[in-house]
Design an enzyme around this catalytic site. Structure first.
Site, PDB file in Angstrom:
ATOM      1  N   ASN A 196     -38.175  -0.585  13.698  1.00 45.53           N
ATOM      2  CA  ASN A 196     -38.612   0.021  14.949  1.00 45.53           C
ATOM      3  C   ASN A 196     -38.875  -1.062  15.982  1.00 45.53           C
ATOM      4  O   ASN A 196     -37.961  -1.831  16.300  1.00 45.53           O
ATOM      5  CB  ASN A 196     -39.768   1.010  14.775  1.00 45.53           C
ATOM      6  CG  ASN A 196     -40.998   0.500  14.095  1.00 45.53           C
ATOM      7  OD1 ASN A 196     -41.020   0.274  12.880  1.00 45.53           O
ATOM      8  ND2 ASN A 196     -42.073   0.332  14.844  1.00 45.53           N
ATOM      9  N   ASP A 197     -40.044  -1.187  16.544  1.00 41.72           N
ATOM     10  CA  ASP A 197     -40.284  -1.948  17.766  1.00 41.72           C
ATOM     11  C   ASP A 197     -39.733  -3.381  17.731  1.00 41.72           C
ATOM     12  O   ASP A 197     -39.975  -4.119  16.769  1.00 41.72           O
ATOM     13  CB  ASP A 197     -41.778  -2.058  18.026  1.00 41.72           C
ATOM     14  CG  ASP A 197     -42.482  -0.724  18.017  1.00 41.72           C
ATOM     15  OD1 ASP A 197     -41.842   0.301  17.727  1.00 41.72           O
ATOM     16  OD2 ASP A 197     -43.695  -0.704  18.305  1.00 41.72           O
ATOM     17  N   PRO A 198     -39.061  -3.797  18.828  1.00 47.60           N
ATOM     18  CA  PRO A 198     -38.768  -5.227  18.993  1.00 47.60           C
ATOM     19  C   PRO A 198     -40.075  -5.950  19.315  1.00 47.60           C
ATOM     20  O   PRO A 198     -40.882  -5.460  20.108  1.00 47.60           O
ATOM     21  CB  PRO A 198     -37.807  -5.254  20.187  1.00 47.60           C
ATOM     22  CG  PRO A 198     -38.141  -4.035  20.972  1.00 47.60           C
ATOM     23  CD  PRO A 198     -38.584  -3.007  19.974  1.00 47.60           C
ATOM     24  N   SER A 220     -47.156  -4.305  16.198  1.00 51.03           N
ATOM     25  CA  SER A 220     -46.398  -4.940  17.272  1.00 51.03           C
ATOM     26  C   SER A 220     -47.210  -5.948  18.091  1.00 51.03           C
ATOM     27  O   SER A 220     -48.441  -5.933  18.095  1.00 51.03           O
ATOM     28  CB  SER A 220     -45.832  -3.876  18.208  1.00 51.03           C
ATOM     29  OG  SER A 220     -44.873  -3.102  17.539  1.00 51.03           O
ATOM     30  N   GLN A 262     -40.295  -4.809  13.886  1.00 46.62           N
ATOM     31  CA  GLN A 262     -40.982  -4.067  12.847  1.00 46.62           C
ATOM     32  C   GLN A 262     -39.956  -3.580  11.817  1.00 46.62           C
ATOM     33  O   GLN A 262     -38.959  -2.939  12.171  1.00 46.62           O
ATOM     34  CB  GLN A 262     -41.722  -2.883  13.456  1.00 46.62           C
ATOM     35  CG  GLN A 262     -42.780  -3.262  14.492  1.00 46.62           C
ATOM     36  CD  GLN A 262     -44.106  -3.633  13.874  1.00 46.62           C
ATOM     37  OE1 GLN A 262     -44.903  -2.770  13.516  1.00 46.62           O
ATOM     38  NE2 GLN A 262     -44.361  -4.932  13.748  1.00 46.62           N
TER      39      GLN A 262
END
Length: 576
Positions: free
Chosen positions: A58-60, A119, A75
């Site tokens: 998921n998140d950069p 994150s 993630q």
């Protein structure tokens, strides 16, 4: 039929009625999060969009340029294809296109992050030392902010990271902060010898960007007032705050402040699962961000992307003086499908981002390095499309392509009237009502991507032009409703309005097509839509690409360039 707005309102009310507690960003599937993939399905895997060989992403996180290398952390679940067991995976590149995978940079190993490493961002200090700021989940399930530093600064790959016991966590939520909704620290910026950073949060229905200051990057003190906040927006995840130049396309370092300059402030809305941003002014004496009067601050504000795009993060690239935007594109199929295919999630193509000449919005465009993957060029020009006509673009791999087309039309006279009722609707609702098959005056016209030969399934990306009360309204749609014959898929009609000058009677469209993603840039990047789609017939060599017009006004395809896209090196293990 339940409308998208009803679902948003329902979700928001559920948050408010949940005893003041924030809902989790990702649903937990205990039975799947440790389900190791025995094989990885290749049918819908992307070729040139960033993804690891398998499992969930998921998140950069913390993208940066350091000593000749681009670094991307993200993630990642190393044990399964759904969210869980999250670590900071780490990849490096010399060109943002070809990637090598390194060892995980951060994973739960200390008391202050034993229940999760979520994150965050990277700040490069003046002594050329990168520091990671990230959210850890402590033994009490509180969200705290931690830092990590490289173990060996002489290693340009920054393979190993240390989480010092000294000063960690650097930010502990005080009694005024909701400790279960306190995450995603931004890249820090320097003002008059003091560092500032922002952490996303909420107080009941108010989204908050808490501000913290530090002289040494270890001792952080909470400011009396947040950088910015807004009622009725819910939890603010993944905030991003950066300066934008008033002229040209160059980016600015996060700590640079131009005289009479502007800033962009972006948040990811946990309630709606989309993002919005504003353009405004940073009052550095009072540490306050003030959106411009004509910049809508709220759910209906401007978005980086009107499709499958979330948790975005920008960074300044000093090697080419540009600001680059990364964003996570989640899947639109079921959790069961993700488990069976052995992977879930991609990153959008990195985009250069800058302030439009009108000063009211940001413009985005795929990084120039992407064009090194182009091959088998096909060019078409000056072809007229009457109502109901479509032309196939042959000679390329239509499932793995880059296409850039410019349309023109003789006049705006046949544009449809803009229904006043639409003022209260999102653009996607207008797109869902009108669609690509409903005849209009000026439009719909555009591309039929990932299309089967007989058009049983296709993903149209198209414009419709309306006569609005004060000016013409241009709608860009990416409609997944006809994208697949498969069942159980989320197939929305994504759309956004395009603020563009039509005095030359032209519109441009660029679409990056990559098996299960269609990433489209309207009017040279003024409006962007990324769609995740999963065709059953239009796969691999059976996919087709068409240019179409379903409006009564004849459209001219002035010029079209289309290319097959080569597959770059995508996260092979780095050879030591």
């Amino acid at each position: 039929m339940v409308t998208s707005k009803f679902l948003i309102v329902l979700a928001f009310l559920f948050v408010l009625c949940n005893n003041g507690r924030v809902l989790g960003s990702h649903r937990i599937y205990v039975e799947y999060q440790n389900f190791k993939a025995d094989k990885v399905s290749q049918v819908h895997r992307t070729a040139y969009h960033f993804q690891p060989p398998m499992n969930w992403i998921n998140d950069p996180n913390g993208p940066m340029y350091y000593k000749g290398l681009y670094h991307l952390f993200y993630q990642y679940n190393p044990k399964g294809a759904v969210w869980g067991n999250i670590v900071w995976a780490h990849s490096v590149s010399k060109d943002l296109i070809n990637w090598e995978a390194l060892e995980h940079a951060i994973y739960p190993s200390k008391e202050f992050d034993k229940n999760g490493c979520w994150s965050g961002s990277v700040t490069i200090l003046p002594d050329d030392k990168p520091v990671i700021l990230y959210t850890g989940i402590d033994p009490k399930k509180r969200q705290v902010q931690n830092y990590a530093v490289p173990k060996n600064l002489s290693d340009p790959y920054l393979r190993e990271w240390d989480k010092p016991d000294d000063h960690n966590p650097i930010v502990d939520p005080d009694k005024s902060v909701n400790a279960s909704a306190f995450r995603d620290p931004t890249t820090a910026w320097l003002v008059d010898g003091q560092w500032r950073m922002v952490v996303g949060s909420r107080d009941k229905d108010t989204g908050i960007a808490y501000l913290y200051r530090s002289k040494d990057f270890k001792e952080w003190v909470k400011a009396e007032s947040p950088l910015h906040s807004l009622e009725k927006t819910g939890m603010w995840e993944c905030p991003d705050f950066f300066p934008v130049s008033l002229s040209g396309e160059n980016g600015l370092d996060t700590s640079v402040f131009e005289k009479k300059g502007k800033h962009a402030f972006k948040v990811s809305l946990d309630v709606t699962r989309y993002e919005y941003y504003t353009i405004g002014t940073y009052d550095k004496e009072n540490d306050k961000y003030i959106p411009d009067e004509d910049s809508i601050d709220g759910w209906s504000g401007l978005r980086f992307d009107y499709g499958n795009f979330y948790a975005s993060k920008t960074f300044f690239d000093p090697s080419k003086h540009r600001r680059i935007l990364w964003g996570w594109a989640n899947e639109s199929d079921t959790v069961k499908d993700d488990k069976e295919k052995g992977w879930a999630g991609i990153q959008a193509i990195p985009r250069k981002v800058w302030l439009d000449a009108n000063g009211k919005q940001l413009v985005q465009w795929p990084v120039e390095e992407l064009e090194t993957l182009r091959t088998n060029e096909v060019q078409l020009s000056n072809q007229k499309l009457q109502k109901g006509e479509h032309i196939e673009v042959k000679g390329i791999t239509a499932a793995q392509a880059d296409v850039d087309v410019t349309f023109s039309f003789p006049s705006l006279d046949k544009a449809e009237s803009f229904d006043p009722k639409w003022e209260k609707l999102d653009a996607l609702d207008v797109c869902a009502q009108k669609g690509s098959k409903v005849e209009g005056g000026l439009g719909p016209f555009g591309l039929l991507t990932l299309a089967s030969e007989k058009l049983e399934e296709f993903t149209p990306v198209f414009f419709r032009i309306f006569k609005a009360p004060t000016k013409h309204a241009v709608l860009l749609c990416s409609d997944a409703s006809s994208s697949s014959l498969g069942n159980g898929l989320y197939k929305p009609s994504f759309a956004g309005f395009v603020d563009v000058d039509l005095t030359n009677n032209k519109l441009s469209l660029r679409s990056l097509i990559d098996h299960s993603v269609v990433e489209s840039f309207g009017a040279e990047g003024k409006t962007v839509i990324l769609s995740r789609v999963y065709p059953t017939l239009a796969i691999l060599g059976k996919a087709h690409l068409f240019v179409f017009n379903n409006g009564s006004e004849t459209i001219t395809m002035e010029k079209l360039g289309a290319w097959s896209m080569k597959k770059p090196q995508m996260n092979e293990a780095l050879k030591k």
